[in-house]
Design a protein around this motif. Sequence first.
Motif, mmCIF file in Angstrom:
data_model
loop_
_atom_site.group_PDB
_atom_site.id
_atom_site.type_symbol
_atom_site.label_atom_id
_atom_site.label_comp_id
_atom_site.label_asym_id
_atom_site.label_seq_id
_atom_site.Cartn_x
_atom_site.Cartn_y
_atom_site.Cartn_z
ATOM 1 N N SER A 102 5.496 5.514 -10.436
ATOM 2 C CA SER A 102 6.759 5.810 -10.157
ATOM 3 C C SER A 102 7.436 6.145 -11.507
ATOM 4 N N VAL A 103 8.578 7.288 -11.241
ATOM 5 C CA VAL A 103 8.938 7.674 -12.440
ATOM 6 C C VAL A 103 10.556 7.764 -12.392
ATOM 7 N N PRO A 104 11.207 7.837 -13.309
ATOM 8 C CA PRO A 104 12.637 7.981 -13.347
ATOM 9 C C PRO A 104 13.236 9.228 -12.792
ATOM 10 N N GLY A 105 14.391 9.555 -12.202
ATOM 11 C CA GLY A 105 15.003 10.886 -11.809
ATOM 12 C C GLY A 105 15.669 11.424 -13.033
ATOM 13 N N GLY A 136 11.950 -19.954 -12.355
ATOM 14 C CA GLY A 136 12.735 -19.009 -11.685
ATOM 15 C C GLY A 136 12.772 -19.381 -10.230
ATOM 16 N N GLY A 137 12.195 -20.130 -9.760
ATOM 17 C CA GLY A 137 12.329 -20.652 -8.262
ATOM 18 C C GLY A 137 10.984 -21.026 -7.469
ATOM 19 N N GLY A 138 9.969 -21.710 -8.293
ATOM 20 C CA GLY A 138 8.542 -22.202 -7.412
ATOM 21 C C GLY A 138 7.825 -20.968 -7.504
ATOM 22 N N PRO A 139 6.601 -21.361 -7.300
ATOM 23 C CA PRO A 139 5.421 -20.396 -7.295
ATOM 24 C C PRO A 139 5.458 -19.264 -6.343
ATOM 25 N N VAL A 140 5.322 -17.954 -6.568
ATOM 26 C CA VAL A 140 5.198 -16.741 -5.774
ATOM 27 C C VAL A 140 3.777 -16.179 -5.489
ATOM 28 N N GLU A 141 3.304 -15.847 -4.263
ATOM 29 C CA GLU A 141 1.942 -15.369 -4.272
ATOM 30 C C GLU A 141 1.924 -13.843 -3.499
ATOM 31 N N THR A 142 3.136 -13.303 -2.772
ATOM 32 C CA THR A 142 2.832 -12.065 -2.175
ATOM 33 C C THR A 142 3.338 -11.103 -3.138
ATOM 34 N N THR A 143 2.961 -9.827 -2.943
ATOM 35 C CA THR A 143 3.490 -8.498 -3.623
ATOM 36 C C THR A 143 5.066 -8.422 -3.943
ATOM 37 N N ALA A 144 5.347 -8.837 -2.776
ATOM 38 C CA ALA A 144 7.074 -8.556 -2.889
ATOM 39 C C ALA A 144 7.689 -9.823 -3.557
ATOM 40 N N GLU A 189 2.024 -3.645 -22.052
ATOM 41 C CA GLU A 189 2.378 -2.826 -21.006
ATOM 42 C C GLU A 189 4.005 -2.876 -20.744
ATOM 43 N N THR A 190 4.682 -1.631 -20.152
ATOM 44 C CA THR A 190 6.149 -1.786 -20.025
ATOM 45 C C THR A 190 6.264 -2.260 -18.605
ATOM 46 N N ALA A 191 7.700 -2.820 -18.454
ATOM 47 C CA ALA A 191 7.922 -3.533 -17.096
ATOM 48 C C ALA A 191 7.582 -2.237 -15.919
ATOM 49 N N THR A 192 7.775 -1.355 -15.970
ATOM 50 C CA THR A 192 7.231 0.115 -14.996
ATOM 51 C C THR A 192 5.762 -0.063 -14.774
ATOM 52 N N ALA A 193 5.089 -0.259 -15.915
ATOM 53 C CA ALA A 193 3.577 -0.275 -15.637
ATOM 54 C C ALA A 193 3.141 -1.497 -14.946
ATOM 55 N N THR A 194 3.988 -2.667 -15.148
ATOM 56 C CA THR A 194 3.525 -3.977 -14.422
ATOM 57 C C THR A 194 3.974 -3.709 -12.765
ATOM 58 N N LEU A 195 5.220 -3.095 -12.764
ATOM 59 C CA LEU A 195 5.313 -2.822 -11.430
ATOM 60 C C LEU A 195 4.722 -1.741 -10.603
ATOM 61 N N ASP A 196 4.038 -0.606 -11.154
ATOM 62 C CA ASP A 196 3.370 0.128 -10.791
ATOM 63 C C ASP A 196 2.045 -0.544 -10.336
ATOM 64 N N GLN A 197 1.346 -1.522 -11.128
ATOM 65 C CA GLN A 197 0.154 -2.260 -10.623
ATOM 66 C C GLN A 197 0.423 -2.940 -9.282
ATOM 67 N N LEU A 198 1.634 -3.724 -9.010
ATOM 68 C CA LEU A 198 1.956 -4.390 -8.073
ATOM 69 C C LEU A 198 2.049 -3.364 -6.783
ATOM 70 N N VAL A 199 2.702 -2.237 -6.899
ATOM 71 C CA VAL A 199 2.918 -1.485 -5.695
ATOM 72 C C VAL A 199 1.958 -0.416 -5.364
ATOM 73 N N GLY A 200 1.156 -0.275 -6.604
ATOM 74 C CA GLY A 200 -0.057 0.724 -6.343
ATOM 75 C C GLY A 200 -1.223 0.701 -5.233
ATOM 76 N N GLY A 201 -1.432 -0.946 -5.049
ATOM 77 C CA GLY A 201 -2.345 -1.284 -4.391
ATOM 78 C C GLY A 201 -2.231 -1.527 -2.875
ATOM 79 N N ILE A 202 -0.691 -1.285 -2.615
ATOM 80 C CA ILE A 202 -0.354 -1.162 -1.373
ATOM 81 C C ILE A 202 0.370 0.068 -0.534
ATOM 82 N N GLY A 203 0.294 1.118 -1.586
ATOM 83 C CA GLY A 203 0.662 2.463 -1.160
ATOM 84 C C GLY A 203 2.471 2.437 -1.288
ATOM 85 N N GLY A 204 3.014 1.656 -2.211
ATOM 86 C CA GLY A 204 4.285 1.286 -2.149
ATOM 87 C C GLY A 204 5.015 1.993 -3.102
#
Length: 787
Positions: free
Chosen positions: A159-162, A346-354, A478-493
């Motif tokens: 993803s890239v900024p507008g 921040g509120g307990g363990p999380v395991e899903t992409t979201a 890694e930047t925050a955007t690169a980290t988020l790219d990893q998370l959404v990249g595998g689900i076509g997000g």
Amino acid sequence: MNAFDDLLADPFAPKAYLATIRPCAFIAAEIAADAVTNRLTAPPATFLGLMPGDWLRLGGFEGAGNQGWGMVVAIEPGDPEHPERTPGGGWLQLGWIVLDDEAAGPRRLAGEVVRFYSSHGHVTRPDDDPADTWYEPRIENALTFSRALVDGDRIGGRSVPGFGDVVLRNDDGALDPMRGWGWAGRSIRVELGGPGFARDQFGVIFDGLTEAVAFDDQTLRVQVSDLQGLIEQPLWSARYLGSGGREGGVDLKGRRKPLCWGRVRNIEPVPLGIVDGRLVYQFHDGPVAVYDAAWHRVYDRGVQLTYAAGTPGSGQWTLDATNGCLVLGDSPSGIVTADVKGGSDGGGPVETTAGLIRRVVETRLQLQSELSGTSLAIGTGARTLEVPATLPLAVGVRALIAKEDDVDAVWMQGVVTARADDSVTVEIERTSGLGTHDLWLVTKIGLAEGEIDGNSIDALADAAPGAVGLFLDDPDEETATATLDQLVGGIGGFYGFTRAGTFQVGRLEAPDGDPVLVIDGTDALDLRRLAARPPVWRLAAGYRRNNRVLKGGDLAGAIRDNVVTEGTFDSSAGWTLGIGWSVAGGKAVAMAGSASSLSRTVTLIAGETYVLRASVTRSAGSLQPTLDGSPVGSPIAASGTIEREVEAPSGSATLAFAKDAGFAGEIDDVTLTVGAKAFFETEWRVTGAATDGEVRAVQGPSALDERILTLFDAETDAEGERDRQFDLFSAMRDVFEVSLKTQPFRLDVGDLVELNDRRFGLRGRLLRVLAVEEDAGRDRATLKLWG
């Protein structure tokens, strides 16, 4: 529909624009302080550009009373053309601060200020927000902006900024003093309404950041990007101080502590050295999920260590869940790796992409900062400090309070519990360093709840519920955007910020549903069909990532080596040959006539899973592999290569091939290796491929053979995403570019539209908006559509 929606739907309606811009004012000059008048004085024209209501911080003064933030309550900037009007130069009076006398010297004033502009002139009412405010009529072009769903031709990519610009009229030169101010990363909001609209009837068409400014004789052009530009920096985690203990040795000094979320396999934690008499390794900056016997594993060169609930002994480990650390009972023989569950802060363990996305953007984004001169002592509990109203610290947001000249070593972090115009109260949860200090850098860490589209997060959690994991060994890399790219990249997000500045996530779906807009010949100025990406004919998915590949000497011999010596039968050494068995020609040969076994003793790791492989040539009868007398799979009744998993029963066991009286044949290439060996040596496991030979036959070599890399741990989750994306991208898709004469700012990327045109067979065709270019000055929008 409300007045704003009606305006968007009418391309001929007159329009009015408002812009709220927050640059950082910066004044550096010879400035003196006068205690009698409580004024700052300076040469003529020093304070040009400043206005009453601006919050500014004083710098360069020595007197204790001349430190901190103040609000401009009165100003005489001085007039270089009429110096008689301002004898002694310009002056500026600040509220909220009492000045001490100091002679003129090199000083500075700085702070984020708010400026209001409009296209036609607009004044707000006493009950508006902001109240009784004049929006100066300087907007020449309210917004020219371009944004796209993703970068490149692979949907689900980075993803890239507008980006775009806002143009202000400056033919009178009144904006010239802003030339040297700070613009990068500052807030800007553009709103659209009608000439007669009340303030609350205007709608937001852009909430983003200023990047830079360009001046000419007539205009000031403000270059802007959407809020994604704000997160093009590393995620926040504390840095090692190199002072020993959990702060690591000097070799770690200045390095950010690792971050880990979800379920991750075979990470290499950071070695901290000896802490309280035990070797400690860290994998997350903060608390983590508690021990789970079904998941947690620690390995020394691939050999699994034993978990101990208390103090670990030799060959044991335990989990320090409070500090995200592993504790070993003695020194390892080599590389230490582990399967762990990640952060619970921040509120307990999380395991899903979201869930991981939400945790990242709520607790680790480094956002806006300001300075505070409040004297505070390091410690937990409530801390109140003075900050300017422009710092967006709402209740519930996390804040980092760091000593201005030692931000890595002396800091406090917590959650905002109260907010006033000029102060904030933070409930401190974590600290570093000691002492009482007078100057702090206050940083917003993470988005507030109202800045996140929770519905889109929930929808993504429902759409992709599989467990995932993410490990950042060094977050600085890694930047925050690169980290988020990893998370959404595998689900076509995809992810990004809406026009109103709200963080939103989603994943690309086939065009289906009710369109936001129907486009036909009355709306379109120009329609072009663009080259489309070829369809995919074969697609596989990577899953269960091995975060630390181990090969050769990285692995212990017990993991790396085949425990069966002479498995190629160059000799019969070590084998016990039953009646009818012999070794000849590099094979074990069996003759029919008697039931008997070919066997040998092997040394195993008790409880470890092994894989038995062998090549068998069969003429008659059947052959049963066994380990300590227990069958390893079903009897072999055909020629071929076998591969079977078996759990080791003890440290020493007997491997045998038991033939019935009728078996005649040969065995070769016998191996018995730890099942995890292949995992340790390979970064990704890969699913079988989804294929469509017809696509390959029709498209020929241009048809795509691809692999997506998911963060799923389970093969079934990876297979589900593989099949979804294969259905999406194996179909023939079209891409169109259409220029509209309808009102811009009505559509956003990801929206669904219906396209009708006599050409290209477009009758009621549903398409997704992949990119949009908008120009308020020309009332035009150009769309890139896919489907």
